[in-house]
Design a protein around this motif. Structure first.
Motif, short mmCIF file in Angstrom:
data_model
loop_
_atom_site.label_atom_id
_atom_site.label_comp_id
_atom_site.label_asym_id
_atom_site.label_seq_id
_atom_site.Cartn_x
_atom_site.Cartn_y
_atom_site.Cartn_z
N THR A 1 77.41 5.79 48.41
CA THR A 1 76.35 4.83 48.08
C THR A 1 75.92 4.94 46.63
O THR A 1 75.77 3.94 45.92
CB THR A 1 75.14 5.06 49.00
N LEU A 2 75.74 6.17 46.16
CA LEU A 2 75.34 6.37 44.78
C LEU A 2 76.46 5.97 43.82
O LEU A 2 76.21 5.41 42.75
CB LEU A 2 74.94 7.82 44.54
N PHE A 3 77.71 6.23 44.20
CA PHE A 3 78.84 5.83 43.38
C PHE A 3 78.91 4.31 43.26
O PHE A 3 79.22 3.77 42.19
CB PHE A 3 80.13 6.38 43.97
N ALA A 4 78.60 3.60 44.34
CA ALA A 4 78.57 2.14 44.29
C ALA A 4 77.47 1.63 43.38
O ALA A 4 77.64 0.63 42.66
CB ALA A 4 78.40 1.57 45.70
N GLU A 5 76.31 2.32 43.36
CA GLU A 5 75.23 1.93 42.46
C GLU A 5 75.61 2.15 41.00
O GLU A 5 75.25 1.35 40.13
CB GLU A 5 73.96 2.71 42.81
N VAL A 6 76.33 3.23 40.73
CA VAL A 6 76.77 3.49 39.36
C VAL A 6 77.77 2.42 38.91
O VAL A 6 77.73 1.94 37.77
CB VAL A 6 77.38 4.90 39.26
N LEU A 7 78.68 2.03 39.80
CA LEU A 7 79.62 0.97 39.47
C LEU A 7 78.90 -0.36 39.24
O LEU A 7 79.31 -1.15 38.38
CB LEU A 7 80.66 0.83 40.58
N LEU B 1 81.46 -3.82 31.81
CA LEU B 1 82.39 -2.75 31.44
C LEU B 1 83.52 -2.58 32.45
O LEU B 1 84.37 -1.72 32.25
CB LEU B 1 81.64 -1.42 31.30
N LEU B 2 83.54 -3.34 33.52
CA LEU B 2 84.56 -3.19 34.55
C LEU B 2 85.51 -4.36 34.53
O LEU B 2 85.09 -5.52 34.54
CB LEU B 2 83.92 -3.07 35.94
N SER B 3 86.78 -4.07 34.50
CA SER B 3 87.80 -5.11 34.59
C SER B 3 88.13 -5.37 36.06
O SER B 3 88.13 -4.47 36.88
CB SER B 3 89.06 -4.68 33.84
N THR B 4 88.41 -6.62 36.37
CA THR B 4 88.78 -7.00 37.73
C THR B 4 90.24 -7.43 37.83
O THR B 4 90.64 -7.99 38.83
CB THR B 4 87.89 -8.17 38.21
N GLU B 5 91.03 -7.11 36.80
CA GLU B 5 92.41 -7.59 36.77
C GLU B 5 93.43 -6.47 36.59
O GLU B 5 94.53 -6.56 37.11
CB GLU B 5 92.59 -8.60 35.63
N HIS B 6 93.10 -5.42 35.86
CA HIS B 6 94.09 -4.40 35.50
C HIS B 6 93.59 -3.03 35.93
O HIS B 6 92.49 -2.60 35.55
CB HIS B 6 94.35 -4.42 33.99
N PHE B 7 94.44 -2.32 36.71
CA PHE B 7 94.06 -1.03 37.27
C PHE B 7 95.21 -0.04 37.13
O PHE B 7 96.36 -0.41 36.87
CB PHE B 7 93.67 -1.17 38.75
N THR B 8 94.88 1.23 37.35
CA THR B 8 95.86 2.31 37.36
C THR B 8 95.50 3.26 38.50
O THR B 8 94.32 3.55 38.74
CB THR B 8 95.87 3.09 36.03
N VAL B 9 96.52 3.75 39.19
CA VAL B 9 96.31 4.67 40.30
C VAL B 9 97.11 5.94 40.04
O VAL B 9 98.20 5.90 39.43
CB VAL B 9 96.74 4.03 41.64
N ASP B 10 96.57 7.06 40.46
CA ASP B 10 97.27 8.33 40.32
C ASP B 10 96.62 9.34 41.24
O ASP B 10 95.50 9.15 41.73
CB ASP B 10 97.23 8.83 38.88
N GLY B 11 97.34 10.43 41.49
CA GLY B 11 96.85 11.48 42.36
C GLY B 11 97.02 12.84 41.73
O GLY B 11 97.80 13.03 40.78
N THR B 12 96.29 13.81 42.24
CA THR B 12 96.37 15.18 41.77
C THR B 12 96.14 16.12 42.93
O THR B 12 95.64 15.72 43.99
CB THR B 12 95.33 15.44 40.66
N LEU B 13 96.54 17.38 42.75
CA LEU B 13 96.34 18.40 43.77
C LEU B 13 95.10 19.22 43.45
O LEU B 13 94.91 19.66 42.33
CB LEU B 13 97.56 19.31 43.86
N ILE B 14 94.27 19.40 44.45
CA ILE B 14 93.08 20.24 44.33
C ILE B 14 93.32 21.51 45.13
O ILE B 14 93.53 21.46 46.35
CB ILE B 14 91.84 19.51 44.86
N GLU B 15 93.32 22.63 44.46
CA GLU B 15 93.61 23.90 45.13
C GLU B 15 92.52 24.23 46.12
O GLU B 15 91.33 24.17 45.82
CB GLU B 15 93.74 25.01 44.09
N ALA B 16 92.92 24.57 47.33
CA ALA B 16 91.96 24.86 48.39
C ALA B 16 91.40 26.27 48.26
O ALA B 16 91.99 27.13 47.59
CB ALA B 16 92.62 24.67 49.76
N TRP B 17 90.29 26.49 48.93
CA TRP B 17 89.64 27.82 48.93
C TRP B 17 90.27 28.66 50.04
O TRP B 17 89.63 29.04 51.01
CB TRP B 17 88.14 27.65 49.12
#
Length: 336
Positions: free
Chosen positions: A76-82, A90-106
């Motif tokens: 909810t807060l992230f949606a308010e920031v957007l 400041l937000l484009s509705t046409e051009h995007f980029t996607v990517d992923g990363t690994l988060i080391e677990a505890w």
């Protein structure tokens, strides 16, 4: 989210402010966070506490933090920031980029044991921290599971890299200003990146055609066809056996997308170094996903609020190289 029964609890807005301070100032634990909140006047002012107000116990703070997880306040807060970034255009509705990363677990490799319990032997040297020699043993997610964090999966970034118990984090970024517009976490499995990319593309508002940049990991026949079904032009880095033809790679926008998509690595770098998510301190997919989503708010705010003046490239600037940024009338602003 306010409690109507029992003892007075911590206000939700104060919980959010404290967690935001933990991200911005790279405080590595809740215990150290409460310690700094006890003597740091800046932290007290931001949270809304008086100078003589008692600081909460660490266990009280962690238990109250679960209320934010149950209410899904991070999304909810992230949606308010957007929405704030969208109001500033400041937000484009046409051009995007996607990517992923690994988060080391505890969780450590010692906790990665067989599911059938056949390797449960009585340690001889140290019952609390036994010596485990698993070299030469074939270990996989199908036969083994971590006893510390059962939802963590053994994964590696690429060939020749070491395998670690991890989660898979994914981000969707708009290309014009490099602002993260969506984020999620799922299990670090084979098709985790593709599934997360499709799910985030489906959440893009509108029915117009958009472009999506990505690395070679997304250049598969199934993913490209899925993007075309969603009216998405795949501006992906091509493999040797790619099905993306010259109609896409020869377009000037493809080169721009390949240049802009590298900015998503800056977001990952900030979150892992400043945000402290190189190795998560939480266990479980739900809790790690909540923390991962809450870490993107400062990156979006930085794109909205951090501006810096640029020195214009004009004749006066060439004649006076030591002049300040406001020496010319034609000064302008860029995103910081």
């Amino acid at each position: 989210m306010y409690s109507k029964l029992g003892r007075p609890s911590i206000a939700p807005e104060k919980l959010l402010r404290v967690l935001l301070l933990q991200v911005l100032y790279t405080v590595r634990s809740e215990r150290m966070l409460m310690e700094q909140l006890n003597y740091n006047l800046l932290f007290r002012w931001f949270v809304g506490m008086n100078i003589d107000d008692p600081v909460w116990e660490v266990t009280v703070f962690t238990k109250n933090r679960e209320r934010l997880l149950a209410a899904e306040i991070a999304k909810t807060l992230f949606a308010e920031v957007l929405a704030q970034a969208r109001s500033c255009d400041l937000l484009s509705t046409e051009h995007f980029t996607v990517d992923g990363t690994l988060i080391e677990a505890w969780a450590s490799h010692k906790s990665f044991k067989r599911k059938d319990g056949s390797d449960q032997q009585t340690p001889r040297d140290d019952p609390g921290n036994p010596t485990v020699d698993f070299h030469g043993e074939r270990r996989s997610n199908a036969t083994h599971q971590s006893t510390t964090d059962p939802e963590a999966r053994l994964a590696r970034k690429g060939r020749g890299k070491e395998a670690k118990l991890s989660y898979a984090g994914h981000v969707l970024m708009e290309n014009r200003n490099g602002i993260a517009v969506n984020a999620c976490v799922n299990l670090a499995e084979g098709r985790a990146e593709v599934k997360a990319a499709v799910a985030m593309v489906e959440e893009i508002p509108g029915q117009h055609r958009v472009t999506l940049g990505g690395d070679k990991a997304y250049d598969t026949k199934e993913f490209v066809q899925e993007m075309r079904d969603h009216q998405v032009t795949p501006h992906l880095a091509c493999k040797a056996t790619t099905i993306i033809d010259a109609r896409i790679t020869g377009h000037p926008g493809y080169a721009i997308s390949q240049q802009k998509r590298k900015r998503i690595e800056e977001i990952f770098g900030w979150v892992k170094t400043v945000g402290g998510l190189r190795k998560t301190r939480h266990r479980g997919l739900e809790r790690v996903g909540w923390i991962f989503t809450s870490r993107w708010r400062p990156t979006t705010w930085s794109g909205c609020a951090i501006w810096r003046p640029q020195r214009p490239n004009c004749a006066h600037r060439k004649k006076n190289p030591k002049s300040g940024p406001w020496s010319c009338k034609k000064s302008y602003w860029t995103i910081g």
